[in-house]
Motif scaffolding. Structure first.
Motif, short mmCIF file in Angstrom:
data_model
loop_
_atom_site.label_atom_id
_atom_site.label_comp_id
_atom_site.label_asym_id
_atom_site.label_seq_id
_atom_site.Cartn_x
_atom_site.Cartn_y
_atom_site.Cartn_z
N ILE A 224 44.95 49.34 37.43
CA ILE A 224 43.57 49.07 37.82
C ILE A 224 43.52 47.73 38.54
N GLU A 225 43.05 47.75 39.76
CA GLU A 225 42.94 46.54 40.58
C GLU A 225 41.47 46.10 40.60
N VAL A 226 41.20 44.88 40.14
CA VAL A 226 39.85 44.32 40.19
C VAL A 226 39.79 43.41 41.41
N THR A 227 39.11 43.86 42.45
CA THR A 227 39.18 43.18 43.75
C THR A 227 38.11 42.13 43.95
N GLY A 228 37.02 42.16 43.15
CA GLY A 228 35.85 41.38 43.49
C GLY A 228 35.07 42.10 44.59
N PRO A 229 34.00 41.49 45.11
CA PRO A 229 33.21 42.16 46.14
C PRO A 229 33.96 42.27 47.45
#
Length: 339
Positions: A224-229
């Motif tokens: 799971i990649e949390v990219t930000g906006p």
């Protein structure tokens, strides 16, 4: 027609994208394109619970608008401060645009939710008209606050090229602010239940409620990649490379990110978005991680079902509404008001 539009200050801040902010900005552009003189009134403050300075600023801004003018207020600004807004009822023709009922925000203490709900009711009963962003939201709002009529102005969707995807199966995408209401915790639990299958998922959106600890506890840090906006070309690439769009929201009034995915022909599995999704994908009960997990397993293992979801997305793509239609619906509301 001249329309004064009161909206939260910072609606164009790329660090805080939201469906409500996007709706406001696109509606303003579309209204102006059809000849409406839209005069923006920015309201600085921490809405819907502003400090005294923000309340005074809003009161002065409303007082400066000439008698008889049509004023459209974003509900995030208006609904929490009926004592500031309602004194202008009768003098101004007031319309409130409700993106999300204030008490529906997930994670509020019960007493806070009750106060916000009461404030919203007082505001909406006093103004000349109320607008919601979907038919189901309009029905809920009318029943909740005893309103005789709630107008509907659904968000539009820009045409977009078909997504190429990756391998057609394994790249999942969720575009939503990381808040309790958007259900990323539900989605993480569902993804953990299919950890034996190949997939990766991008969480795209402002991180207001960190989920790194939950992701780590389920051993999904590499998947799971949390990219930000993301915005512009980067956001377009995220949609273009997605094989499946997922959204586990607990509550929505519409769900514009769903139609953004459908505009690209990306299949959708989601909850709480009946109007946006239509027949374009699978709608699940909010908060049901096991049901979401079963749907993901079926997507990852059942080619015939994947073809069916793609066909549904393609059919829904052809019937999506436009921002011109949104502007037309909003512009029609003043004609229903008293002179």
């Amino acid at each position: 027609m001249t329309l004064h539009f009161v909206l939260p200050d910072g609606v164009d801040d790329p660090r805080s994208p939201s469906g409500g902010n996007t709706y406001d900005r696109r509606a303003i552009h579309a209204l102006r394109a059809r000849g409406t003189d839209v005069r923006e009134v920015a309201a600085p403050g921490t809405w819907p619970r502003p400090d005294d300075h923000a309340r005074r600023h809003l009161g002065r801004a409303l007082a400066a608008i000439a008698d008889g003018a049509v004023v459209l207020l974003d509900g995030l600004v208006a609904c929490g401060v009926p004592d500031v807004v309602t004194p202008h009822a009768g003098r101004l023709r007031l319309v409130v645009l409700v993106h999300l009922p204030l008490a529906d925000e997930t994670g509020l203490a019960a007493d806070v939710a009750a106060r916000l709900d009461a404030a919203e009711r007082a505001c909406l009963r006093a103004v000349d008209a109320v607008v919601a962003t979907s038919p189901s939201a309009a029905r809920r709002l009318a029943a909740r606050h005893g309103l005789e009529r709630v107008h509907v102005a659904e968000p539009g969707t820009d045409p977009a090229p078909l997504a190429t995807g990756t391998d057609g199966v394994s790249r999942l995408l969720c575009v939503a602010s990381l808040t309790p209401r958007k259900g990323h915790d539900v989605l993480v639990r569902a993804l953990a239940s299919v950890a034996d299958l190949p997939w990766t998922c991008a969480f795209v959106g402002p991180v207001r409620e960190p989920v790194d600890g939950l992701i780590s506890r389920h051993g999904l840090g590499s998947r799971i990649e949390v990219t930000g906006p993301l915005a512009g070309a980067a956001l377009a690439r995220a949609y273009a490379t997605a094989d499946l769009f997922v959204l586990a929201s607990r509550a929505e009034t519409y769900g514009m990110v769903v139609t953004e995915a459908l505009a690209r022909g990306v299949p959708v599995v989601a909850s709480a978005v009946p109007d946006a999704l239509g027949d374009g994908g699978l709608l699940l009960p909010p908060g049901d991680a096991p049901a979401f997990g079963r749907a993901l397993r079926r997507w990852l293992t059942d080619e015939a079902w994947r073809r069916d979801l793609r066909a549904r997305a393609s059919a829904r793509r052809g019937g999506l509404s436009t921002w011109d239609a949104t502007a037309e619906a909003l512009a029609a509301v003043p004609a229903t008001l008293r002179p």
